[in-house]
Write an enzyme that holds these catalytic residues in place. Structure first.
Site, PDB file in Angstrom:
ATOM      1  N   ALA A 160      10.068   2.038  -1.328  1.00  0.00           N
ATOM      2  CA  ALA A 160      10.043   2.902  -2.506  1.00  0.00           C
ATOM      3  C   ALA A 160      11.200   3.896  -2.480  1.00  0.00           C
ATOM      4  O   ALA A 160      11.860   4.125  -3.502  1.00  0.00           O
ATOM      5  CB  ALA A 160       8.705   3.636  -2.602  1.00  0.00           C
ATOM      6  N   LYS A 173       0.820  -1.213   0.000  1.00  0.00           N
ATOM      7  CA  LYS A 173       0.000   0.000   0.000  1.00  0.00           C
ATOM      8  C   LYS A 173       0.853   1.261   0.000  1.00  0.00           C
ATOM      9  O   LYS A 173       1.826   1.364   0.733  1.00  0.00           O
ATOM     10  CB  LYS A 173      -0.907  -0.001   1.236  1.00  0.00           C
ATOM     11  CG  LYS A 173      -1.916   1.117   1.269  1.00  0.00           C
ATOM     12  CD  LYS A 173      -3.194   0.655   1.911  1.00  0.00           C
ATOM     13  CE  LYS A 173      -4.251   1.727   1.908  1.00  0.00           C
ATOM     14  NZ  LYS A 173      -4.652   2.157   0.571  1.00  0.00           N
ATOM     15  N   GLY A 209       6.451   0.801   5.790  1.00  0.00           N
ATOM     16  CA  GLY A 209       7.342  -0.127   5.096  1.00  0.00           C
ATOM     17  C   GLY A 209       7.379   0.113   3.592  1.00  0.00           C
ATOM     18  O   GLY A 209       8.442   0.052   2.971  1.00  0.00           O
ATOM     19  N   CYS A 210       6.230   0.400   3.005  1.00  0.00           N
ATOM     20  CA  CYS A 210       6.165   0.609   1.557  1.00  0.00           C
ATOM     21  C   CYS A 210       6.859   1.906   1.156  1.00  0.00           C
ATOM     22  O   CYS A 210       7.495   1.968   0.099  1.00  0.00           O
ATOM     23  CB  CYS A 210       4.718   0.600   1.081  1.00  0.00           C
ATOM     24  SG  CYS A 210       3.929  -1.014   1.336  1.00  0.00           S
ATOM     25  N   THR A 211       6.759   2.920   1.996  1.00  0.00           N
ATOM     26  CA  THR A 211       7.459   4.172   1.725  1.00  0.00           C
ATOM     27  C   THR A 211       8.966   3.954   1.830  1.00  0.00           C
ATOM     28  O   THR A 211       9.732   4.423   0.972  1.00  0.00           O
ATOM     29  CB  THR A 211       6.990   5.281   2.682  1.00  0.00           C
ATOM     30  OG1 THR A 211       5.587   5.494   2.477  1.00  0.00           O
ATOM     31  CG2 THR A 211       7.737   6.580   2.449  1.00  0.00           C
TER      32      THR A 211
END
Length: 152
Positions: free
Chosen positions: A50, A40, A45-47
């Protein structure tokens, strides 16, 4: 179960963060593709993942690879996420999770997983890495494999 090394990566077309269609086979015509599935936009974690791909993007590009992120977030969400974090790579919107399902990029079969695939120019998966918590190796191992593939 996710696709494995040696298998052919399924082709697909999805909209990017600007709404333009992106087809995997067209990208593979020019470069190795690092395809990473993440749960998401704008989560911790996704930030971090990325931003790690962003910080190493020039290394991937110099090594002959294209980085592409996929989640089920909308085109609009991807556009904001990419803008907020100055992401130089493609983010694809897999709203119905069809591509995620093709690649088996789930945890326990249902939860959107964090899985990275390195796909060579022939469309063959050469590396996979799956970990929800251990984010660093997604980038490190993908870059190592890309360099091995493009040096050969």
């Amino acid at each position: 179960m996710s696709l494995q090394v040696g298998e052919t990566a399924p082709d697909f077309t999805l909209p990017d963060q600007s709404g333009a269609p992106v087809t995997l086979s067209e990208k593979l015509a020019d470069r190795v593709v690092v395809l990473y599935f993440y749960p998401k936009d704008n989560t911790r974690g996704c930030t971090a993942e990325a931003c790690s791909f962003r910080d190493n993007y020039e290394c991937f590009s110099d090594a002959g690879a294209e980085v592409i992120g996929i989640s089920s977030d909308s085109v609009e969400s991807h556009e904001k996420f990419a803008g907020r974090h100055e992401l130089p790579f493609i983010l694809l919107s897999d709203k119905d999770r069809a591509v995620r399902k093709q690649y088996g990029a789930t945890t326990l079969g249902v939860v959107p997983g964090r899985i990275t695939f390195v796909i060579d120019r022939d469309g063959v998966i050469r590396h996979t890495f799956s970990s929800m918590a251990n984010i660093g190796p997604h980038v490190e191992e993908a870059l190592r494999v890309v360099r091995e593939l493009t040096a050969a």
